[in-house]
Enzyme design. Structure first.
Site, PDB file in Angstrom:
ATOM      1  CG  ASP A  86      27.459  -3.822 -16.306  1.00 21.61           C
ATOM      2  OD1 ASP A  86      27.843  -4.810 -15.657  1.00 21.61           O
ATOM      3  OD2 ASP A  86      26.866  -2.859 -15.797  1.00 21.61           O
ATOM      4  CG  HIS A 142      35.982  -5.124 -13.535  1.00 23.57           C
ATOM      5  ND1 HIS A 142      36.214  -4.660 -12.259  1.00 23.57           N
ATOM      6  CD2 HIS A 142      35.272  -4.141 -14.161  1.00 23.57           C
ATOM      7  CE1 HIS A 142      35.682  -3.455 -12.122  1.00 23.57           C
ATOM      8  NE2 HIS A 142      35.092  -3.123 -13.268  1.00 23.57           N
ATOM      9  CB  SER A 226      34.342  -1.115 -27.606  1.00 27.99           C
ATOM     10  OG  SER A 226      35.122  -1.650 -28.651  1.00 27.99           O
TER      11      SER A 226
END
Length: 262
Positions: A86, A142, A226
């Site tokens: 996300d 992921h 980040s």
């Protein structure tokens, strides 16, 4: 002058001791006091969280939270590359034959980013994509595709901020910051997933240790907001045309098409 002052301020405050204190605080029960304020300021979507806000005992637990089952769907089409996180889509573009690319008026070296010439050479003429994670985002990373893990390595020590000011005034944060890199080979083509640490809290925890990875499989997590950089070989992908800088992305959303699968 601004750039010089900015870098001086960062160097004076971005030491090991400061990072140690902040990390210890985030992992302490004392940090739970500010969780409600943190959630409000950063507008965290509590409906998606695996647990209720009061169940998180420390800020670290909140930073690294999981989502409820079914809150994200992974595009399963064999031709799709999906967002590994996300985040906010920052930029994409070509990697020059000189193994460099430009973003926000700053030139980045793939040789610096990956640590040596041999690794960088395979991405010359390819494509880069950058996704920024703010403190409000889900911080788990992921895999954007299925394949075989060919290499894992860590580079860098300190980290500059990766927000707008850091990108403008910092020392090439995407290629100089502390970073953890995973390279994946898929149908003979390579992708590098570069996980870039944020200022003060460099920690990037790797969760995936197997030799193969499936699209959408959890690989690591940041302990604070980040940035992720994706590097692809030449003629490997075509970026989804509708993607715009500043656009919000969700884990599993299609961001590119594999040319070999079109």
């Amino acid at each position: 002058m601004r750039r010089t002052l900015y870098r001086l301020m960062i160097e004076l405050t971005n030491g090991r001791f400061t990072s140690y204190i902040l990390r210890k605080f985030a992992q302490s029960r004392l940090s739970s006091i500010i969780i409600p304020s943190y959630a409000k300021v950063f507008q965290i979507n509590q409906d998606e969280m695996e647990k209720g806000l009061k169940e998180y005992r420390t800020l670290h637990e909140l930073f690294t939270r999981k989502l409820k089952e079914g809150k994200r769907s992974i595009d399963t089409d064999a031709s799709s590359i999906v967002s590994p996180v996300d985040g906010v889509f920052a930029d994409h573009g070509p990697i020059e034959d000189t193994k460099t690319f430009d973003i926000k008026g700053k030139r980045y070296s793939i040789v610096d980013m990956l640590g040596n010439e041999e690794r960088a050479t395979r991405y010359a003429g390819g494509t880069y994509m950058v996704i920024y994670l703010s403190p409000s985002h889900y911080h788990r990373i992921h895999s954007p595709l299925s394949g075989s893990v060919t290499e894992r390595f860590v580079l860098g020590r300190k980290s500059y901020p990766v927000n707008a000011a850091g990108m403008e005034y910092g020392k090439e944060p995407l290629s100089k910051n502390y970073r953890s890199v995973t390279e994946v080979s898929s149908d003979g083509e390579h992708m590098a997933l570069v996980k870039v640490g944020a200022m003060f809290v460099n920690s990037i925890e790797l969760l995936h240790e197997r030799d193969t990875v499936q699209k959408g499989e959890e690989m690591a997590y940041f302990t604070f907001g980040s940035t992720v950089v994706l590097l692809f070989e030449k003629d490997m992908i075509e970026v989804v045309q509708e993607l715009k800088s500043g656009q919000e992305l969700r884990l599993g959303e299609k961001i590119a098409t594999r040319l070999a699968h079109k």
